[in-house]
Design a protein around this motif. Structure first.
Motif, PDB file in Angstrom:
ATOM      1  N   SER A   1       0.832  -1.210   0.000  1.00 52.27           N
ATOM      2  CA  SER A   1       0.000   0.000   0.000  1.00 52.27           C
ATOM      3  C   SER A   1       0.862   1.254   0.000  1.00 52.27           C
ATOM      4  O   SER A   1       1.881   1.331   0.691  1.00 52.27           O
ATOM      5  N   ARG A   2       0.448   2.214  -0.799  1.00 53.65           N
ATOM      6  CA  ARG A   2       1.096   3.525  -0.811  1.00 53.65           C
ATOM      7  C   ARG A   2       0.168   4.497  -0.091  1.00 53.65           C
ATOM      8  O   ARG A   2      -0.971   4.713  -0.522  1.00 53.65           O
ATOM      9  N   CYS A   3       0.657   5.077   0.979  1.00 55.83           N
ATOM     10  CA  CYS A   3      -0.202   5.907   1.812  1.00 55.83           C
ATOM     11  C   CYS A   3       0.480   7.207   2.212  1.00 55.83           C
ATOM     12  O   CYS A   3       1.648   7.211   2.611  1.00 55.83           O
ATOM     13  N   GLY A   4      -0.255   8.273   2.094  1.00 56.33           N
ATOM     14  CA  GLY A   4       0.129   9.568   2.643  1.00 56.33           C
ATOM     15  C   GLY A   4      -1.143  10.179   3.199  1.00 56.33           C
ATOM     16  O   GLY A   4      -1.831  10.928   2.514  1.00 56.33           O
ATOM     17  N   ILE A   5      -1.476   9.825   4.439  1.00 59.01           N
ATOM     18  CA  ILE A   5      -2.799  10.122   4.994  1.00 59.01           C
ATOM     19  C   ILE A   5      -2.707  11.274   5.986  1.00 59.01           C
ATOM     20  O   ILE A   5      -1.898  11.244   6.916  1.00 59.01           O
ATOM     21  N   GLU A   6      -3.535  12.286   5.781  1.00 61.10           N
ATOM     22  CA  GLU A   6      -3.562  13.457   6.651  1.00 61.10           C
ATOM     23  C   GLU A   6      -4.913  13.550   7.356  1.00 61.10           C
ATOM     24  O   GLU A   6      -5.953  13.246   6.768  1.00 61.10           O
ATOM     25  N   THR A   7      -4.879  13.984   8.608  1.00 58.46           N
ATOM     26  CA  THR A   7      -6.097  14.098   9.412  1.00 58.46           C
ATOM     27  C   THR A   7      -6.195  15.493  10.014  1.00 58.46           C
ATOM     28  O   THR A   7      -5.207  16.040  10.497  1.00 58.46           O
TER      29      THR A   7
END
Length: 254
Positions: free
Chosen positions: A36-42
């Motif tokens: 998985s390629r993830c760049g998750i912002e919250t």
């Protein structure tokens, strides 16, 4: 002699909550698809939690379920509206990492030292231990609420050895009931903890110096992934490279 100040935020601090949500989502994607390629912002605040960033994965993740799981673990209420705005990673970025490794540049800083068994600076470890202790308090004593942070101003000699603390500040969310007792619990723990690391002098404590800390979390402040990178990276003992760790898969340089 000189002074040096370090800070930590507790698990329920709004910025750190956002870090944990981004990390939990990353874990959920990688658990099903290790590529998985993830760049998750919250972003969180005022009744809403906004999830954005990029994900390319074969995994099927229930974003709301993951978010509420994090909130429950921290001790937050679980009635926030979750807005899912996650998109796919740009193919221009993907082509740089598909062949293996990272596709761009980044700066990393850090070091190891012999001050503690963790190979980290003593002041940093003391604040980390306080944060862990506080998280436990929140789960077993309802007078303590999740949000909070702490700061210590250490006194160092010319050899850069921490031998005393000038000021120790703790701002912690609480029910504002029995404050003398709850303050004392934290002061006693810090005093004993510092003594274990060879620091027997704390010149002054500042506990909730504004006078009151009842409203906290996303009700009192907003939160954002990556806004506490100095706290996460040596607490200013070393330079900061730039990017946040939270929510990023291993192809991200930092």
């Amino acid at each position: 002699m000189y002074f040096y100040t370090n800070e930590i935020v507790f698990k329920g601090h709004p910025d750190k909550v956002c870090d944990q949500i981004s990390d939990a989502l990353l874990d959920a994607y990688i658990a099903q698809d290790k590529f998985s390629r993830c760049g998750i912002e919250t972003i969180g605040g005022k009744g809403k939690i906004f999830i954005t960033g990029e994900v390319t994965s074969s995994a099927k993740v229930n974003v709301d379920e993951v978010v509420y799981g994090v909130l429950k673990d921290i001790g937050y209420r679980c009635d926030y509206e979750v807005i899912n705005n996650i998109g796919r990673q740009s193919p221009d970025i993907a082509q740089g990492v598909d062949v293996g490794g990272a596709g761009d540049q980044g700066m990393m800083f850090g070091f190891a030292c012999r001050e503690t068994p963790q190979y980290l600076p003593k002041a940093m470890v003391i604040l980390q231990e306080l944060s862990k202790f506080y998280d436990g308090l929140c789960h077993r004593d309802k007078r303590f609420l999740p949000d909070g942070k702490a700061q210590s101003t250490g006194i160092y000699n010319d050899d850069k050895t921490l031998y005393a603390i000038k000021d120790f500040t703790i701002s912690y969310q609480n029910t504002e009931l029995e404050r003398k007792e709850t303050d004392k619990i934290l002061i006693d723990f810090v005093t004993e903890l510092c003594s274990e690391y060879g620091i027997d002098e704390i010149q002054s404590f500042h506990i909730n110096p504004t006078g009151k800390f009842l409203i906290g979390g996303f009700d009192g402040d907003s939160g954002l992934t990556g806004r506490k990178i100095v706290v996460d990276n040596y607490q200013s003992f070393a330079n900061v490279g730039g990017g946040a760790f939270s929510g990023k898969d291993p192809t991200k340089v930092d």
